[in-house]
Scaffold this active site. Structure first.
Site, mmCIF file in Angstrom:
data_model
loop_
_atom_site.group_PDB
_atom_site.id
_atom_site.type_symbol
_atom_site.label_atom_id
_atom_site.label_comp_id
_atom_site.label_asym_id
_atom_site.label_seq_id
_atom_site.Cartn_x
_atom_site.Cartn_y
_atom_site.Cartn_z
ATOM 1 N N TRP A 88 0.831 -1.203 0.000
ATOM 2 C CA TRP A 88 0.000 0.000 0.000
ATOM 3 C C TRP A 88 0.864 1.250 0.000
ATOM 4 O O TRP A 88 0.510 2.259 -0.608
ATOM 5 C CB TRP A 88 -0.908 0.005 1.231
ATOM 6 C CG TRP A 88 -1.748 1.242 1.367
ATOM 7 C CD1 TRP A 88 -2.974 1.473 0.825
ATOM 8 C CD2 TRP A 88 -1.408 2.445 2.088
ATOM 9 N NE1 TRP A 88 -3.432 2.717 1.166
ATOM 10 C CE2 TRP A 88 -2.486 3.337 1.931
ATOM 11 C CE3 TRP A 88 -0.305 2.835 2.837
ATOM 12 C CZ2 TRP A 88 -2.492 4.604 2.517
ATOM 13 C CZ3 TRP A 88 -0.298 4.098 3.415
ATOM 14 C CH2 TRP A 88 -1.391 4.965 3.249
ATOM 15 N N HIS A 89 2.007 1.183 0.675
ATOM 16 C CA HIS A 89 2.849 2.360 0.798
ATOM 17 C C HIS A 89 3.580 2.708 -0.496
ATOM 18 O O HIS A 89 4.020 3.856 -0.648
ATOM 19 C CB HIS A 89 3.872 2.169 1.922
ATOM 20 C CG HIS A 89 3.287 2.354 3.284
ATOM 21 N ND1 HIS A 89 2.610 1.347 3.949
ATOM 22 C CD2 HIS A 89 3.268 3.427 4.124
ATOM 23 C CE1 HIS A 89 2.207 1.798 5.124
ATOM 24 N NE2 HIS A 89 2.584 3.056 5.260
ATOM 25 N N GLY A 90 3.743 1.770 -1.395
ATOM 26 C CA GLY A 90 4.418 2.125 -2.632
ATOM 27 C C GLY A 90 4.710 0.936 -3.518
ATOM 28 O O GLY A 90 4.750 -0.212 -3.063
#
Length: 477
Positions: free
Chosen positions: A320-322
């Site tokens: 989700w963060h990248g």
């Protein structure tokens, strides 16, 4: 573009928006929220505001159909699937498509062209926020929002539109229709906003400059002291940057009559990794717990299944963060640590002196930040990723044969006071002092609090207008 929005927000957008918001009648306030949210987002992403509008339209329409055909479970499920697929499709296209193409090209020797689509700012936040509405509506946890303007106002609430906290519809379902704005709430909101502004501008930006300098160096020649100072600087930068933005969002929300959920609770005071993730980015943890971990079965289907569910949840949390392998590694790293604590280590941590459990937690979190930030971002090669991570960790433990050099000494002298501010500011020490003053000191002493707040605001404004270093880390997510 680099989202240099703090100057725009502070000097132009916020005063104009709040003035209009207070002046218009109650029935028009959601229209002001909607327009201001679209303008705020479009100022940073003039084209990709359409992505946000598309996500909003999909979920509003899905919700109306679910409500109208409440007695038809298959149709309701179809609406839910469309909402999830379309939102994840938007997220996947803009955030992960290029990474997947680059990875396939690297692994299989292909030459698929990468469209290199710019990443819409905050897409991970507003798609999750909007999608949670249809999921909760399908579960019948909330009532449908029939007013299109009110629903779009919920999605486009500008204080938290690009970097959280993630506000689910159930958090503000009453306030989106009817809210009270009092002088006390406005005063608390202003105070909270100034606190967040100071954390972001005066602390995060200053300590972040050290990490920016150190991570640009050759890791094969870093001294141990410099490597530790660098990653500790990033640990404090990301905390004060993100918690500062969350404070500003909560503060602006209060000025507008909303009570947004809290996002941080002094996470660096935690005495286990499990506790750390109950205190760090709390709205994201709650989102994944509600919409990933529990639907997978949570801890209801035995130990083996619980372990699998935790690892899946944390793998998704990392991604989700990248779109980069370092984020997957980072997520699995914490997933494995939490599994170990759940299986046996957690009980042991409760029995040992609190200093050692805190030290264990803080050091492992710091190691996690090595995987999270620039030493690995964007690589499509597993070996290169691991090489960079372990190269930096090796430098921290003297693998380069140098423990303290001139750079370490200069950095410590230049940033020692700032590190002291970071250490104190990341604990509840100041809060406890203020609470004690309120309880024990004469009432007139508290008149000094507005003076301090004014000084923080003026110093922050001065820094904003003179500094060229003003990153917002979570705008990239």
């Amino acid at each position: 573009m680099v989202f240099s929005s703090l100057t725009f927000l502070f000097f132009f957008f916020l005063p104009i928006t709040l003035t209009a918001y207070y002046l218009v009648p109650k029935k028009l306030k959601n229209i002001v929220i909607l327009i201001s949210g679209l303008v705020f987002y479009a100022w940073g992403e003039p084209i990709y505001v359409l992505v946000m509008i598309a996500s909003t339209f999909i979920d509003y329409t899905a919700g109306r159909i679910m409500d109208k055909y409440d007695g038809k479970p298959k149709l309701r499920l179809a609406c839910l699937i469309v909402s999830i697929v379309m939102n994840l499709g938007l997220l996947g296209t803009f955030k992960y498509l290029g990474f997947l193409i680059d990875s396939a090209n690297s692994w299989f020797g292909l030459e698929i062209p990468n469209p290199n689509l710019p990443l819409p700012i905050g897409i991970s936040f507003f798609t999750f926020q909007s999608m949670s509405y249809t999921i909760d509506l399908y579960r019948r946890n909330i009532k449908v929002q029939k007013n299109a303007v009110s629903f779009m106002a919920f999605v486009t609430l500008f204080p938290q539109i690009v970097a959280g906290p993630i506000v689910r519809y159930e958090d503000i379902q009453n306030e989106i229709n009817e809210r009270t704005i009092s002088e006390k709430m406005i005063g608390n909101g202003i105070s909270r906003f100034i606190t967040g502004l100071g954390k972001k501008v005066l602390i995060a930006n200053n300590i972040g400059e050290l990490w920016t300098q150190i991570k640009a160096l050759d890791y094969s020649s870093l001294s141990a002291g410099t490597a530790w100072l660098g990653i500790l600087a990033f640990a404090f930068q990301i905390y004060f940057d993100f918690s500062g933005y969350s404070d500003m969002a909560v503060g602006i929300g209060k000025m507008m009559g909303f009570n947004f959920p809290e996002n941080f609770d002094y996470p660096y005071m935690s005495k286990s990794i499990t506790e750390f993730w109950r205190r760090w980015h709390m709205t994201l943890g709650a989102w994944f717990r509600s919409y990933v971990y529990i639907p997978l079965g949570g801890n209801r289907k035995g130990t083996a299944r619980t372990v699998v569910n935790l690892l899946i949840t944390w793998a998704v949390t990392g991604i989700w963060h990248g779109a980069s392998w370092n984020f997957l590694l980072w997520g699995l790293y914490f997933g494995i640590l939490i599994v170990i604590e759940r299986l046996f280590l957690g009980k042991a941590l409760e029995k040992i002196p609190s200093f050692f459990s805190w030290f264990y937690t803080f050091i492992l979190v710091v190691f996690g930040w090595i995987m999270f930030d620039g030493v690995t971002q964007g690589t499509t090669d597993f070996i290169d990723m691991f090489g960079q991570v372990f190269g930096y960790i090796g430098a921290m433990f003297g693998a380069n044969g140098v423990f303290i050099d001139d750079y370490t000494t200069r950095a410590f002298v230049n940033y020692g006071i700032m590190f002291a501010f970071c250490i104190v500011g990341s604990t509840n020490t100041l809060k406890n002092i203020v609470d004690l003053i309120k309880e024990k000191a004469p009432g007139w002493v508290m008149y000094g609090y507005p003076v301090v707040q004014t000084a923080v605001m003026l110093a922050s404004v001065a820094f904003i207008t003179t500094s060229t270093y003003n990153p917002f880390l979570y705008f990239n997510f």
